[in-house]
Motif scaffolding. Structure first.
Motif, short mmCIF file in Angstrom:
data_model
loop_
_atom_site.label_atom_id
_atom_site.label_comp_id
_atom_site.label_asym_id
_atom_site.label_seq_id
_atom_site.Cartn_x
_atom_site.Cartn_y
_atom_site.Cartn_z
N ASP A 120 0.86 -1.19 0.00
CA ASP A 120 0.00 0.00 0.00
C ASP A 120 0.91 1.25 0.00
OD1 ASP A 120 1.04 0.20 2.53
OD2 ASP A 120 -0.81 -0.36 3.57
N CYS A 121 0.25 2.43 -0.03
CA CYS A 121 1.02 3.68 -0.12
C CYS A 121 2.03 3.80 1.03
CB CYS A 121 0.09 4.89 -0.11
SG CYS A 121 -0.98 4.96 -1.54
N GLN A 122 1.61 3.38 2.22
CA GLN A 122 2.47 3.44 3.41
C GLN A 122 3.78 2.69 3.18
OE1 GLN A 122 1.07 4.77 6.30
NE2 GLN A 122 2.53 4.16 7.89
N CYS B 252 10.06 -4.88 -5.97
CA CYS B 252 10.17 -3.92 -7.06
C CYS B 252 8.98 -4.06 -8.02
CB CYS B 252 11.45 -4.28 -7.81
SG CYS B 252 12.42 -2.91 -8.28
N ARG B 253 8.67 -5.29 -8.36
CA ARG B 253 7.55 -5.53 -9.29
C ARG B 253 6.24 -5.07 -8.68
NH1 ARG B 253 10.38 -10.24 -10.95
NH2 ARG B 253 9.36 -11.44 -9.33
N GLU B 254 6.10 -5.37 -7.38
CA GLU B 254 4.88 -4.98 -6.66
C GLU B 254 4.73 -3.46 -6.64
OE1 GLU B 254 3.22 -6.18 -2.47
OE2 GLU B 254 4.96 -7.40 -2.97
N THR C 154 -1.27 2.67 -10.83
CA THR C 154 -2.62 3.10 -10.45
C THR C 154 -2.65 4.25 -9.44
OG1 THR C 154 -2.65 1.44 -8.72
CG2 THR C 154 -3.64 0.79 -10.84
N CYS C 155 -1.47 4.57 -8.83
CA CYS C 155 -1.49 5.58 -7.77
C CYS C 155 -0.72 6.83 -8.21
CB CYS C 155 -0.89 5.00 -6.48
SG CYS C 155 -0.97 6.17 -5.11
N CYS D 119 1.81 8.45 -5.41
CA CYS D 119 3.07 7.71 -5.20
C CYS D 119 4.01 7.94 -6.39
CB CYS D 119 2.82 6.22 -5.00
SG CYS D 119 2.27 5.85 -3.32
N ARG D 120 3.42 8.00 -7.59
CA ARG D 120 4.24 8.22 -8.79
C ARG D 120 4.89 9.62 -8.73
NH1 ARG D 120 0.51 6.69 -12.34
NH2 ARG D 120 0.12 8.80 -13.09
N VAL D 121 4.10 10.60 -8.29
CA VAL D 121 4.63 11.97 -8.18
C VAL D 121 5.78 12.00 -7.16
CG1 VAL D 121 4.12 14.30 -7.36
CG2 VAL D 121 2.54 13.16 -8.91
#
Lengths: 73, 200
Positions: A2-4, A23-25, A32-33, A36-38
C-alpha cells in the motif's frame, strides 16, 4: 504494497536496492497511484539536482594558506 | 615497473619517511573533495576552510597510528565529517529539531492519504530549475536538516559515496544510513516541491 509501504521503500527503489519481487509490486502500484508516482519522480529529481551541483572548488588563497600551514608542521 | 601515479598508501609510506613532497601530493589529491564536503555541510567558505585545515592537521598528527584497516579516503572523510559536525554543534542552531523535521518528512504522506493532489515538478525544464534562486533554495533546505541527516545526505547524494562507506565514515550501521538518507531525501523533496511545485 500500500502507499504506506511504498513511502518507506522509495529510496531503496530509486537506488536499485529493492528486492526484485518488491520492485515488481511497487511498479504495479505506481500504475494506479498518481501520488506515489509523483513522490517517486520528484524524489528522483531532487536527488539528481543535488548530485548535479558543481563541486565547490577550494579558492586559490585558501589553497595557499593550507599548504603553508601543513609545511609548518 | 613503478606506476606513474603513486597510490595513497605509497604516499603515506613516503610521508612517514619524512618526504614533504609526498605530503603535498596527498593533500593536493584530496583538498578539493574535503573542502566541498565541508562547504556543503556548513554553507560557509570560512568554516569550510577551517575544517579543511583542521582535518589535514589531524591527519598529519595521526598518520603514524593509521593502520590502514579502512582506506585512507574513508579515514580522511571521517576526520573531516567529524570536524564539520563539531563546528555545526558549536554555532547557533539553524537546523530543525528532530521532531519538527520528522513531522515535515511525513507531512506528504498525510497529505497524500487525505486525497490531496501532489504537484509534479519532476519534468520542469532544467534551465529554470537550476537558476541562482533555485540553488539558494536547495542550500537553505540542506541547512535545515538535523546534523546527522545532513552528513549522511551530503556524503551519499552529493559526494556519491556508497552507503557502506558512509556507514564507516559516520560510525553508523548501513540500515541506519539508509533510514536517515531516506528521511533526508523525503524532507528535501517536500521543501523543493514547495518551491518548484508552486511554479507549475
Amino acid at each position: 504494497m500500500d502507499c504506506q509501504e511504498i513511502f518507506e521503500a522509495l529510496s531503496e527503489y530509486i537506488d536499485q536496492e529493492l528486492a526484485q519481487a518488491k520492485c515488481r509490486e511497487l511498479e504495479r502500484h505506481l500504475t494506479t497511484c498518481h501520488n506515489c508516482r509523483v513522490v517517486i519522480d520528484t524524489m528522483r529529481r531532487t536527488v539528481a539536482l543535488y548530485h548535479s551541483i558543481p563541486c565547490e572548488r577550494l579558492p586559490d588563497e585558501a589553497r595557499l594558506r593550507l599548504h603553508k600551514v601543513i609545511k609548518l608542521k | 615497473m613503478q606506476p606513474l601515479v603513486p597510490t595513497d598508501e605509497e604516499l603515506i609510506e613516503r610521508i612517514r619517511r619524512g618526504d614533504n613532497e609526498a605530503l603535498e601530493q596527498l593533500v593536493s589529491r584530496y583538498e578539493d573533495r574535503v573542502y566541498n564536503l565541508a562547504y556543503r555541510m556548513l554553507s560557509s567558505r570560512q568554516d569550510a576552510e577551517d575544517v579543511l585545515q583542521d582535518a589535514f592537521l589531524n591527519v598529519i598528527r595521526g598518520l603514524d597510528s593509521f593502520r590502514g584497516q579502512s582506506s585512507f579516503s574513508t579515514w580522511l572523510y571521517r576526520i573531516a565529517a567529524n570536524a564539520a559536525l563539531t563546528k555545526i554543534r558549536k554555532r547557533s542552531r539553524r537546523e530543525k529539531s528532530e521532531s519538527e523535521f520528522l513531522d515535515d518528512v511525513y507531512a506528504v504522506k498525510e497529505a497524500a492519504h487525505a486525497g490531496a493532489v501532489l504537484p509534479d515538478w519532476s519534468s520542469n525544464p532544467a534551465t529554470r530549475i537550476l537558476d541562482e534562486e533555485a540553488r539558494r533554495q536547495m542550500a537553505t533546505a540542506i541547512n535545515e536538516l538535523p546534523e546527522i541527516y545532513r552528513a549522511v545526505f551530503v556524503l551519499r547524494d552529493v559526494e556519491g559515496l556508497p552507503a557502506a562507506a558512509v556507514a564507516e565514515v559516520l560510525d553508523l550501521s548501513v540500515p541506519a544510513v539508509k533510514s536517515r538518507l531516506h528521511r533526508a531525501r523525503l524532507y528535501l523533496r517536500n521543501r523543493l516541491s514547495g518551491y518548484f511545485g508552486e511554479e507549475e
